[in-house]
Design an enzyme around this catalytic site. Structure first.
Site, PDB file in Angstrom:
ATOM      1  N   SER A  86       0.662  -1.306   0.154  1.00 21.91           N
ATOM      2  CA  SER A  86      -0.246  -0.411  -0.031  1.00 21.91           C
ATOM      3  C   SER A  86       0.778   1.384   0.021  1.00 21.91           C
ATOM      4  O   SER A  86       1.704   1.389  -1.021  1.00 21.91           O
ATOM      5  CB  SER A  86      -0.928   0.077   1.184  1.00 21.91           C
ATOM      6  OG  SER A  86      -1.920   1.090   0.977  1.00 21.91           O
ATOM      7  N   HIS A 127      -7.837  -6.223   0.398  1.00 20.03           N
ATOM      8  CA  HIS A 127      -6.279  -5.170   0.106  1.00 20.03           C
ATOM      9  C   HIS A 127      -5.254  -5.546   0.989  1.00 20.03           C
ATOM     10  O   HIS A 127      -4.556  -5.631   1.212  1.00 20.03           O
ATOM     11  CB  HIS A 127      -6.798  -4.000   1.099  1.00 20.03           C
ATOM     12  CG  HIS A 127      -5.397  -2.979   0.499  1.00 20.03           C
ATOM     13  ND1 HIS A 127      -5.073  -1.922  -0.386  1.00 20.03           N
ATOM     14  CD2 HIS A 127      -4.956  -2.108   1.723  1.00 20.03           C
ATOM     15  CE1 HIS A 127      -4.103  -1.681  -0.618  1.00 20.03           C
ATOM     16  NE2 HIS A 127      -4.112  -1.318   1.076  1.00 20.03           N
ATOM     17  N   ASP A 133      -9.838  -5.330  -4.616  1.00 17.47           N
ATOM     18  CA  ASP A 133      -8.906  -4.439  -3.590  1.00 17.47           C
ATOM     19  C   ASP A 133      -8.879  -2.907  -4.123  1.00 17.47           C
ATOM     20  O   ASP A 133      -9.112  -2.566  -5.141  1.00 17.47           O
ATOM     21  CB  ASP A 133      -7.185  -4.770  -4.194  1.00 17.47           C
ATOM     22  CG  ASP A 133      -6.716  -4.245  -3.238  1.00 17.47           C
ATOM     23  OD1 ASP A 133      -6.301  -3.236  -2.202  1.00 17.47           O
ATOM     24  OD2 ASP A 133      -5.223  -4.852  -3.223  1.00 17.47           O
TER      25      ASP A 133
END
Length: 288
Positions: A100, A265, A238
Site C-alpha cells: 500500500s 487489500h 482490492d
C-alpha cells in the site's frame, strides 16, 4: 529473531530481523499507512526461510517514537529513513516488499537510491494518488446507496469523525480492505499501534479525497526507469484495483503481475499460504 532501535531524523524506529543468520539476500518490508505500523505484516516472518526478513515501524507509529513535530511527516523524510535503516543494518544487497503506502515509499526510495536493490514487490500498490482517489470513488459506487450518501455527506460537511461515517467506512472496508468474517481478532488488538495523525497530514481524513501532502504524488511515468525484477500483486477486490495494478505493471519493463482471487487489500492475511508461495517463488527465481 533480533530486534532493536535505529536513530533516524526525528527519533528512533523499532525493527525486527527474522532468521538473521540466513545467507540469502535479505527482504526489507515497508508497511502501509502512512502511520499504520508493521503489526499486521508480522506473518511475513514466514518468508524467512533462506533469507533474513526485516520489518520496522516507521517513525510515528507502532513501537517507534512518536514525535509531535508535524514537519517530519513528508515523503522525503520517510525515504531518508529507509536509507538510514538500510545503512544501520548493513543491507548492501536487499529485496524490498512494500504494501500500500509502502509501495509509494519503495518507489520513491528506488528512484533516489537504486544501488544494491535486487527486486521490488509492489503489493497492493499506490503509485499515483490521483488514480487511487479515482479508483476509490469507483469502488464507492459498488456499495449501497445509503453508504455512498453517508460518506459523501460526511466529507462535504467535514464530519468524517462521526459515528455514521465510521460505520459507513466499516462497510467499505468489509468489501475492499479485508473480506474475512469475522474480522481477525488480532488485527483489532493492534489498533493502538496506528497513528491516525500521520495519515491525516499525509493523506487526509479519508481514502476518497486526498487532501494531504501526498496529493500530487504520481510516479507512473517513471516506472519505465525500474530496471530490476518487479512483482505487482493485488486482491481481486482490492482498493488497489486489478486494473490499475496491471496498468502499473505494463509500465514497468521487467515486471510480473498476480491477482489473489479471494482477497481485498490484505492478501497476506486473507490468503496467507498463497501469498507466501507467490512471494517465495518470485524471490527464489531472482536468487537463482
Amino acid at each position: 529473531m533480533k530486534e532493536g532501535f535505529i536513530e533516524v531524523t526525528g527519533g528512533k524506529v523499532w525493527y525486527v530481523i527474522h532468521n538473521q543468520q540466513a545467507t540469502g539476500i535479505p527482504l526489507l518490508v515497508l508497511h502501509g499507512g502512512p502511520g499504520s505500523s508493521s503489526y499486521s505484516l508480522q506473518g511475513l516472518k514466514d518468508l524467512a526461510i533462506n533469507r533474513p526478513v526485516i520489518l520496522y515501524d516507521q517513525l510515528g507509529c507502532g513501537k517507534s517514537d512518536r514525535p509531535e513535530d508535524d514537519s517530519l511527516w513528508t515523503l522525503d523524510r520517510f525515504v531518508e529513513e529507509v536509507g538510514l535503516v538500510r545503512k544501520a543494518l548493513e543491507l548492501n544487497e536487499v529485496h524490498i516488499l512494500g504494501h500500500s503506502w509502502g509501495t509509494t515509499l519503495a518507489a520513491a526510495y528506488y528512484f533516489s537510491e537504486p544501488e544494491g536493490i535486487g527486486s521490488i514487490i509492489f503489493s497492493s500498490p499506490c503509485l499515483s494518488a490521483p488514480l487511487w482517489e479515482e479508483d476509490q470513488k469507483k469502488n464507492l459506487t459498488l456499495l449501497p446507496k445509503e453508504i455512498q450518501e453517508t460518506i459523501k455527506r460526511s466529507e462535504a460537511n467535514g464530519t468524517t469523525d462521526s459515528s455514521a461515517f465510521q460505520k459507513a467506512i466499516e462497510v467499505f472496508n468489509d468489501h475492499f480492505v479485508c473480506r474475512l468474517k469475522p474480522y481477525p481478532e488480532h488485527l483489532k488488538q493492534g489498533k493502538h499501534f496506528r497513528n491516525p495523525h500521520v495519515y491525516q497530514i499525509m493523506w487526509g481524513p479519508s481514502e476518497f479525497t486526498v487532501q494531504g501532502n501526498l496529493k500530487s504524488f504520481d510516479c507512473t511515468e517513471r516506472l519505465a526507469e525500474i530496471s530490476i525484477p518487479t512483482l505487482y500483486t493485488c486482491g481481486r477486490f482490492d482498493e488497489a484495483t486489478p486494473a490499475s495494478t496491471e496498468y502499473f505493471s505494463r509500465k514497468t519493463p521487467n515486471a510480473s503481475f498476480h491477482i489473489f482471487e479471494k482477497s481485498a487489500h490484505m492478501a497476506y492475511i486473507e490468503e496467507p499460504e498463497q501469498y507466501r508461495q507467490v512471494m517465495n517463488r518470485f524471490l527464489s527465481q531472482i536468487d537463482h
